[in-house]
Design a protein around this motif. Structure first.
Motif, PDB file in Angstrom:
ATOM      1  N   LEU A 147     -24.631 129.894  19.244  1.00 23.74           N
ATOM      2  CA  LEU A 147     -23.404 130.684  19.266  1.00 23.74           C
ATOM      3  C   LEU A 147     -22.537 130.388  18.047  1.00 23.74           C
ATOM      4  N   SER A 151     -21.522 133.285  15.381  1.00 24.37           N
ATOM      5  CA  SER A 151     -20.113 133.588  15.139  1.00 24.37           C
ATOM      6  C   SER A 151     -19.817 133.839  13.668  1.00 24.37           C
ATOM      7  N   TRP A 187     -10.817 136.627  15.543  1.00 17.65           N
ATOM      8  CA  TRP A 187     -12.020 137.365  15.883  1.00 17.65           C
ATOM      9  C   TRP A 187     -13.231 136.675  15.258  1.00 17.65           C
ATOM     10  N   SER A 188     -14.387 136.824  15.901  1.00 14.04           N
ATOM     11  CA  SER A 188     -15.649 136.363  15.312  1.00 14.04           C
ATOM     12  C   SER A 188     -16.778 137.172  15.943  1.00 14.04           C
ATOM     13  N   THR A 189     -17.993 136.948  15.487  1.00 13.53           N
ATOM     14  CA  THR A 189     -19.134 137.717  15.994  1.00 13.53           C
ATOM     15  C   THR A 189     -19.671 137.078  17.268  1.00 13.53           C
ATOM     16  N   ALA A 190     -19.979 137.921  18.256  1.00  9.45           N
ATOM     17  CA  ALA A 190     -20.436 137.463  19.571  1.00  9.45           C
ATOM     18  C   ALA A 190     -21.646 138.262  20.030  1.00  9.45           C
ATOM     19  N   HIS A 191     -22.392 137.685  20.947  1.00  7.98           N
ATOM     20  CA  HIS A 191     -23.498 138.400  21.587  1.00  7.98           C
ATOM     21  C   HIS A 191     -22.962 139.569  22.395  1.00  7.98           C
ATOM     22  N   TRP A 212     -23.879 143.474  20.760  1.00  8.73           N
ATOM     23  CA  TRP A 212     -23.304 142.399  19.957  1.00  8.73           C
ATOM     24  C   TRP A 212     -22.375 142.967  18.882  1.00  8.73           C
ATOM     25  N   TYR A 219     -15.396 134.440  23.013  1.00  6.62           N
ATOM     26  CA  TYR A 219     -15.753 135.474  23.990  1.00  6.62           C
ATOM     27  C   TYR A 219     -17.042 135.143  24.732  1.00  6.62           C
ATOM     28  N   ASP A 220     -18.083 134.717  24.023  1.00  5.35           N
ATOM     29  CA  ASP A 220     -19.362 134.440  24.684  1.00  5.35           C
ATOM     30  C   ASP A 220     -19.244 133.285  25.669  1.00  5.35           C
ATOM     31  N   ALA A 254      -9.669 134.488  25.299  1.00  4.99           N
ATOM     32  CA  ALA A 254     -10.982 135.084  25.540  1.00  4.99           C
ATOM     33  C   ALA A 254     -11.291 135.147  27.030  1.00  4.99           C
TER      34      ALA A 254
END
Length: 297
Positions: A147, A151, A187-191, A212, A219-220, A254
């Motif tokens: 994760l 992210s 914010w960041s990248t999540a599944h 995703w 969030y994940d 989150a």
């Protein structure tokens, strides 16, 4: 995974589409070596997808067929697995996607996705845990690492949008009795759909990459925790493993986002067993933040 749809027409249509896809890709029903079980089925939400183990050009694999009305066969959910195959590094363990084929039949669009078969099996047959999983310390460590790696992936895909937060959070968290923030600290990248049916063990695998994209930080971890709430020992383990984020302002925010989404989906009849625990958790999370602590970050 979800249960087989109640509508026999949906079941028949999806099984026919899977047979068509199998023929087009040159695969046949298969199963892991040494398994005494016959080929099984894995249904998606309300019969939107159907996956089965197969054998073919890439040896043991997994063939997943996705259905959509033709006028909705585009966008984030339609392209997610292919985007993940291109953009998400292999340090995030997941089945490799080998082949994609698309076709239409009248107003229906279909997409066939041929993956590697996962090592092991899904941790749970449903998103919400029924019993606590037995997972090694290394599995948890690998999940945290995966994760963290995810992210940092740069993408324009969105798993959660600010407009949704502005609209939904005040409505579904009104029972907290006061204003709640709607702007994430970061914010960041999540599944984007990290529940127990989308995680494999005993060797970690992260499944189902439709949704995703960018989401509030944490969030994940917040979603996995929410889906664990009816199994207190596992929920506590998630909190320990992700304490660095869940105990932060971003993590608390989150959690409120995920609770909002799951309370909304419960209105459609999904995961009703979670509702009391979600409401309790929201009341635990929100008082820990001083008034205005997370607002406007």
């Amino acid at each position: 995974m979800f249960s087989e749809p109640d509508d026999p027409e949906v079941v028949a249509r999806m099984r026919t589409a899977h047979t068509v896809a199998s023929g087009a890709l040159g695969v046949v029903p298969g199963r892991p070596a040494g398994s005494d079980e016959g080929p099984r089925e894995a249904w998606g939400w309300r019969g939107r997808t159907l996956g089965k183990p197969v054998t073919g050009p890439y040896r043991l694999g997994w063939l997943r067929v996705v259905h959509s009305p033709v006028d909705h066969a585009s966008g984030k959910l339609w392209t997610g697995p292919e985007d993940a195959e291109r953009l998400v590094p292999r340090q995030v363990p997941r089945p490799r996607l080998h082949v994609v084929r698309q076709w239409t039949e009248g107003k229906d669009a279909y997409k066939a996705e041929l993956y590697d078969h996962i090592v092991g099996q899904a941790v749970s047959s449903a998103p919400v845990l029924a019993t606590g999983p037995r997972l090694a310390t290394a599995w948890w460590s690998d999940l945290c690492t995966a994760l963290g790696c995810l992210s940092a992936v740069r993408t324009e895909r969105a798993a959660v949008r600010q407009a949704y937060l502005d609209r939904a959070m005040p409505k579904y968290l009104a029972f907290l009795g006061g204003p709640v923030p709607t702007v994430p600290p970061a914010w960041s990248t999540a599944h984007g759909d990290l529940h127990w049916a989308n995680l494999a063990g005993p060797e970690l695998g992260v499944l189902d990459w439709e949704g995703w994209g960018i989401a509030p930080v944490g969030y994940d971890a917040a979603m996995l925790h929410a889906y664990s709430l009816v199994e207190p020992e596992t929920a506590a383990r998630v909190r320990r493993e992700f304490a660095d984020i869940l105990d932060s302002d971003a993590g608390r925010f989150a959690e409120l986002v995920v609770i909002t989404e799951l309370l909304q989906s419960a209105e459609r009849g999904d995961n009703l067993e979670l509702v009391p625990a979600l409401r309790r958790r929201a009341e635990e999370v929100w008082p820990r933040a001083a008034p205005g602590e997370m607002a406007g970050r």
